[in-house]
Design a protein around this motif. Structure first.
Motif, PDB file in Angstrom:
ATOM      1  N   VAL A   1      -5.815 -10.819   1.672  1.00 56.20           N
ATOM      2  CA  VAL A   1      -5.976 -12.274   1.787  1.00 56.20           C
ATOM      3  C   VAL A   1      -7.034 -12.771   0.817  1.00 56.20           C
ATOM      4  O   VAL A   1      -6.837 -13.757   0.089  1.00 56.20           O
ATOM      5  N   ASP A   2      -8.169 -12.115   0.761  1.00 55.48           N
ATOM      6  CA  ASP A   2      -9.244 -12.520  -0.151  1.00 55.48           C
ATOM      7  C   ASP A   2      -8.801 -12.410  -1.606  1.00 55.48           C
ATOM      8  O   ASP A   2      -9.080 -13.299  -2.427  1.00 55.48           O
ATOM      9  N   ASN A   3      -8.107 -11.322  -1.935  1.00 56.67           N
ATOM     10  CA  ASN A   3      -7.652 -11.123  -3.319  1.00 56.67           C
ATOM     11  C   ASN A   3      -6.628 -12.188  -3.745  1.00 56.67           C
ATOM     12  O   ASN A   3      -6.662 -12.678  -4.878  1.00 56.67           O
TER      13      ASN A   3
ATOM     14  N   LEU B   1       0.855  -1.188   0.000  1.00 57.71           N
ATOM     15  CA  LEU B   1       0.000   0.000   0.000  1.00 57.71           C
ATOM     16  C   LEU B   1       0.890   1.236   0.000  1.00 57.71           C
ATOM     17  O   LEU B   1       2.094   1.164   0.244  1.00 57.71           O
ATOM     18  N   HIS B   2       0.254   2.337  -0.293  1.00 55.89           N
ATOM     19  CA  HIS B   2       0.934   3.623  -0.164  1.00 55.89           C
ATOM     20  C   HIS B   2       2.185   3.679  -1.037  1.00 55.89           C
ATOM     21  O   HIS B   2       2.157   3.271  -2.194  1.00 55.89           O
TER      22      HIS B   2
ATOM     23  N   VAL C   1       1.627  -6.781  -8.849  1.00 53.25           N
ATOM     24  CA  VAL C   1       1.517  -5.889  -7.688  1.00 53.25           C
ATOM     25  C   VAL C   1       0.055  -5.825  -7.268  1.00 53.25           C
ATOM     26  O   VAL C   1      -0.833  -5.558  -8.081  1.00 53.25           O
ATOM     27  N   LEU C   2      -0.162  -6.086  -5.985  1.00 56.85           N
ATOM     28  CA  LEU C   2      -1.520  -6.071  -5.434  1.00 56.85           C
ATOM     29  C   LEU C   2      -1.641  -4.887  -4.487  1.00 56.85           C
ATOM     30  O   LEU C   2      -0.957  -4.817  -3.468  1.00 56.85           O
ATOM     31  N   ASP C   3      -2.534  -3.960  -4.829  1.00 54.71           N
ATOM     32  CA  ASP C   3      -2.723  -2.729  -4.051  1.00 54.71           C
ATOM     33  C   ASP C   3      -3.815  -2.946  -3.005  1.00 54.71           C
ATOM     34  O   ASP C   3      -4.940  -2.470  -3.130  1.00 54.71           O
ATOM     35  N   SER C   4      -3.486  -3.723  -1.983  1.00 52.96           N
ATOM     36  CA  SER C   4      -4.452  -3.968  -0.903  1.00 52.96           C
ATOM     37  C   SER C   4      -3.698  -4.488   0.297  1.00 52.96           C
ATOM     38  O   SER C   4      -2.508  -4.804   0.222  1.00 52.96           O
TER      39      SER C   4
END
Length: 642
Positions: free
Chosen positions: A50-52, A19-20, A41-44
Motif C-alpha cells: 500500500v505504501d509503495n 510475492l513469491h 511488477v511490485l515485489d511487496s
C-alpha cells in the motif's frame, strides 16, 4: 492520492503486485504487454505494498492493480484503485492436483477465501481423499500449514504464500496459479484500464461542458446522493463541489429536493421557487438508462438572466435597420428659440426620463425625437414611432400593447407583439399624445409607473425597458380641464419639456432651411433648385407669410418648385405665384391690414377645397399633398364652414 493528470496518449499504467512465485510469473509476462500497457511488477505485499503504491502514484497515476489471494483483498480494502484478482479456474485446480498426485497421495488444497463448492462435491463424489482448507490472513495460512503437517499431509497445492510456508515446514508444494490464469488477469486489467480511460474522457468532457453553463446543474443517484454538479450550482449552494459529492441533496438544500422526482419519475419544468433569499427557476427530470431510472437531474436558472436574454432577443428581432434618419444637427437654424431647443435636447439625450415635445404640426417634432434617440445611449436599439390620433381606440390598444392568441375574434395565431415590446431597450415616440383615448391613457400611465405592459387577453405582465418621448400640438392643460386628458399622466409625461417654435417665429432661419431642404430634394429627385430664381422670388414674397404648415409647408412648396424646374422660363409672374402658393400671393395683396388675416384664411380654405376636389374627396391624399394632418384638414374645413 495526489495523482498527476494523465496525458491522453500515455499508455495505461498497470501495477502487478505479487510475492513469491506469483511475482516471477508477472515478470515473465510483463514484456509481452509492452504494446498495450506499461506493466510494472511490485515485489511487496499488504501494508508495504500500500505504501509503495501510494508513492508510485505521485509521479503518474496508476490505472489498475493486479494481485491475488489475501494480498489482493487487502489492497482492495485500503486503496481507492481498481484491483483485478488472479482467479483460479477448475482446469488450473485439476492440473495442479494432477501434478501433486504424482508426488504423493497425501494431498491438501489450500485457497484464499471460501472453498469452491464444486470441488468439495467432486472430492466427495469420487472419494479423492483431498484435504481442503482456506485462509484469510498470514496467520491463518501459517496455522493451516502446521495443522496439515500434523495430519500427515505431504503435498500442498496452494498460492505462493502457503507453498513457501509448506516447503519451510518440510512438505512438498504445487503452485496453484497457472500462467494462463495470470495472463487472463493481465488481459482483464488492460481492458479495464481502456474502459476507465474512455469513461474518464467522457466524464471530463461532460464536466467541461457543464462548467461552461451559466445554469446550475446537479445529478443524483437513486438514493438522492449527489454524483455530479457544475461550478454554477456549487456557487448557488455556496459550498465547494468536493464537499457536496456523495451527500444527499435534500440534506444540502431541502428546497431543491429531487426525492419526489425519484419516487414519481415525471418532468417538472420551469418552476419559480426560493433558494435562500433569491428566486430561481428550476426544472427536474428523471434520468433513464436502458429503460430503467438511475437517478434525477435538477437545473437552476437565474430569472434575471432569462429576462436579459429575452430583452436581447426581442431587441435584435425587432430592431429597425434604418428607422432613425435624423440627428439633432438636422434641426436647422440659428434663431434663439431653435438654438435653445437643440441645446436642451442634447442634454436630455443623456437621460432616460420621459420627454414631452410641444409644437405645431410641421415643426419637426418627430425629427427632434429621433435626434434625441440618436444622441442617447439607446442609439443602437429600436426607435418606434406611432401617431396616437391615427388609429381607432380598439386598434390603437392592440398596436401599442399587443395581444395573446385567441384574445378576440380574428386574433393572429400566436398573438402579436405590441409596439412597446418592439421598442424594448430603445425608444417609443408617441406623436399626437393629446388624441389618445382616456381609457388607454390609464394603461400608458401603468407602463410609465411599473415599466411593464399587459397584452390584450393576457394575465401575466411583461417587463419592458422603454424610453418614452411624447409630442402634441394641443394645449394639454385645456384638455385636462375638459376631462379629455388625465392630469396624473400629464405630470408623468411632462418631466423633460421641449418646445419647437413655429416657422413664423424664426423667419431668420428661412434661408438656411431653404438650402437644407433643397439639398434633401436634390438627393431624392436629382433636381437642384438651390439657386433657382423662383425660390428667391417666393422667399421675397413670403416675408410676411405666417407659414401655418411650418417647415413641412415650406418643404412642400419647394417640392412644387422642383417639379417646374425643367421649364426654361425662370421668371415668375403673379399668376404663376398664385398657382404655386395661393396663400403667399393672397398675403401680399394690397389690402388693409385688418382684412389680411381674414383673406388669408379664405384663400387657404379655397386651396383646401380645390385640392380636395382634385383628390376626388380623399382626405388622406389631400392632406398629404397639402402637407398637413387629416385632423388639421378636417378642423380647417369645419372652421371655414362655421
Amino acid at each position: 492520492m495526489n495523482a498527476q493528470v494523465v496525458r491522453p496518449n500515455d499508455p495505461p499504467r498497470i501495477v502487478a503486485v505479487g510475492l513469491h512465485r506469483l511475482k516471477d510469473l508477472f515478470r515473465d509476462l510483463a514484456p509481452t504487454y509492452a504494446q498495450a500497457a506499461r506493466v510494472e511488477v511490485l515485489d511487496s505485499g499488504f501494508e508495504t505494498a500500500v505504501d509503495n503504491i501510494r508513492e508510485l502514484s505521485r509521479s503518474q497515476p496508476i490505472d489498475v492493480l493486479v494481485a491475488a489471494g489475501s494480498n489482493g483483498a487487502f489492497l482492495r480494502q485500503h486503496l481507492d484503485l481498481p484491483v483485478v484478482l488472479v482467479r483460479v479456474g477448475g482446469f488450473d485446480i485439476m492440473s495442479a492436483l494432477g501434478r501433486a498426485r504424482s508426488i504423493s497421495s497425501r494431498i491438501a488444497l489450500v485457497t484464499h477465501g471460501a472453498l469452491p463448492v464444486e470441488l468439495e462435491r467432486f472430492n466427495e463424489l469420487f472419494g479423492l481423499g483431498i484435504e481442503q482448507r482456506s485462509y484469510r490472513t498470514t496467520d491463518d495460512a501459517r496455522n493451516c500449514v502446521l495443522e496439515l503437517r500434523a495430519r500427515g499431509i505431504e503435498v500442498v497445492v496452494a498460492p505462493g504464500l502457503v507453498t513457501d510456508l509448506a516447503e519451510a515446514a518440510g512438505m512438498s508444494s504445487v503452485f496453484l496459479y497457472s500462467e494462463d490464469a495470470v495472463r487472463e488477469a493481465l488481459d482483464d486489467a488492460v481492458e479495464m484500464a481502456r474502459l476507465s480511460r474512455m469513461e474518464a474522457a467522457k466524464r471530463e468532457r461532460l464536466n467541461t461542458i457543464l462548467g461552461q453553463l451559466r445554469d446550475g446543474v446537479v445529478a443524483v443517484d437513486m438514493n438522492e446522493r449527489i454524483e455530479i454538479l457544475n461550478p454554477a450550482m456549487a456557487r448557488l449552494l455556496e459550498r465547494p463541489a468536493v464537499d457536496l459529492i456523495g451527500r444527499k441533496l435534500s440534506d444540502v438544500a431541502p428546497e431543491l429536493s429531487l426525492a419526489r422526482t425519484l419516487r414519481e419519475p415525471r418532468a417538472e419544468i420551469d418552476e419559480l421557487q426560493k433558494l435562500g433569499a433569491r428566486a430561481v427557476l428550476t426544472s427536474r427530470l428523471p434520468i433513464t438508462e436502458q429503460g430503467s431510472q438511475t437517478g434525477a437531474v435538477l437545473t437552476c436558472q437565474d430569472p434575471e438572466s432569462i429576462q436579459r436574454v429575452d430583452r436581447d432577443l426581442r431587441a435584435r428581432r425587432h430592431k429597425p435597420a434604418t428607422n432613425v434618419r435624423y440627428r439633432l444637427t438636422d434641426l436647422v437654424g440659428t434663431s434663439p428659440g431653435i438654438v435653445h431647443t437643440r441645446s436642451l435636447a442634447a442634454q436630455y439625450a443623456r437621460s432616460d426620463a420621459t420627454v414631452l415635445i410641444f409644437g405645431e404640426s410641421g415643426t419637426g417634432k418627430e425629427l427632434l425625437a429621433q435626434g434625441i434617440h440618436a444622441a442617447s445611449k439607446r442609439a443602437n436599439q429600436p426607435f418606434i414611432a406611432v401617431n396616437c390620433g391615427a388609429f381607432p381606440e380598439s386598434l390603437l390598444e392592440s398596436e401599442l400593447f399587443g395581444y395573446e392568441e385567441g384574445a378576440f375574434t380574428g386574433a393572429r395565431r400566436g398573438g402579436k407583439l405590441g409596439l412597446f415590446e418592439a421598442a424594448h431597450t430603445g425608444t417609443i415616440f408617441l406623436d399626437e399624445i393629446g388624441e389618445m383615448p382616456v381609457s388607454l391613457q390609464t394603461r400608458l400611465l401603468r407602463v410609465l409607473q411599473e415599466k411593464e405592459i399587459l397584452r390584450v387577453g393576457a394575465i401575466e405582465p411583461t417587463r419592458v425597458d422603454v424610453r418614452v418621448i411624447a409630442a402634441t400640438h394641443r394645449d394639454l392643460t385645456e384638455r385636462i380641464a375638459t376631462g379629455e386628458f388625465r392630469r396624473d399622466l400629464y405630470y408623468r409625461l411632462n418631466i423633460l419639456r421641449l418646445e419647437l417654435p413655429g416657422l413664423r417665429d424664426r423667419r431668420q432661419d428661412l434661408p438656411e432651411l431653404v438650402a437644407h431642404l433643397a439639398r434633401k430634394i436634390a438627393t431624392r429627385t436629382s433636381i437642384d433648385i438651390t439657386n433657382d430664381a423662383r425660390v428667391q422670388k417666393l422667399l421675397a414674397a413670403a416675408r410676411t407669410y405666417d407659414w401655418p404648415g411650418n417647415v413641412r409647408e415650406l418643404e412642400n412648396l419647394l417640392e412644387r418648385v422642383a417639379m417646374l424646374a425643367s421649364h426654361s422660363d425662370v421668371t415668375l409672374t403673379d399668376m404663376q405665384l398664385q398657382e404655386l402658393m395661393p396663400e403667399i400671393a393672397a398675403g401680399n395683396s394690397a389690402r388693409p391690414a385688418s382684412t389680411i388675416s381674414a383673406h388669408r384664411a379664405e384663400s387657404e380654405l379655397d386651396l383646401i377645397r380645390r385640392v380636395l376636389e382634385e383628390c376626388n374627396g380623399s382626405y388622406a391624399e389631400a392632406s398629404a399633398r397639402l402637407g398637413i394632418s387629416r385632423t388639421t384638414l378636417w378642423r380647417r374645413l369645419k372652421r371655414g364652414a362655421a
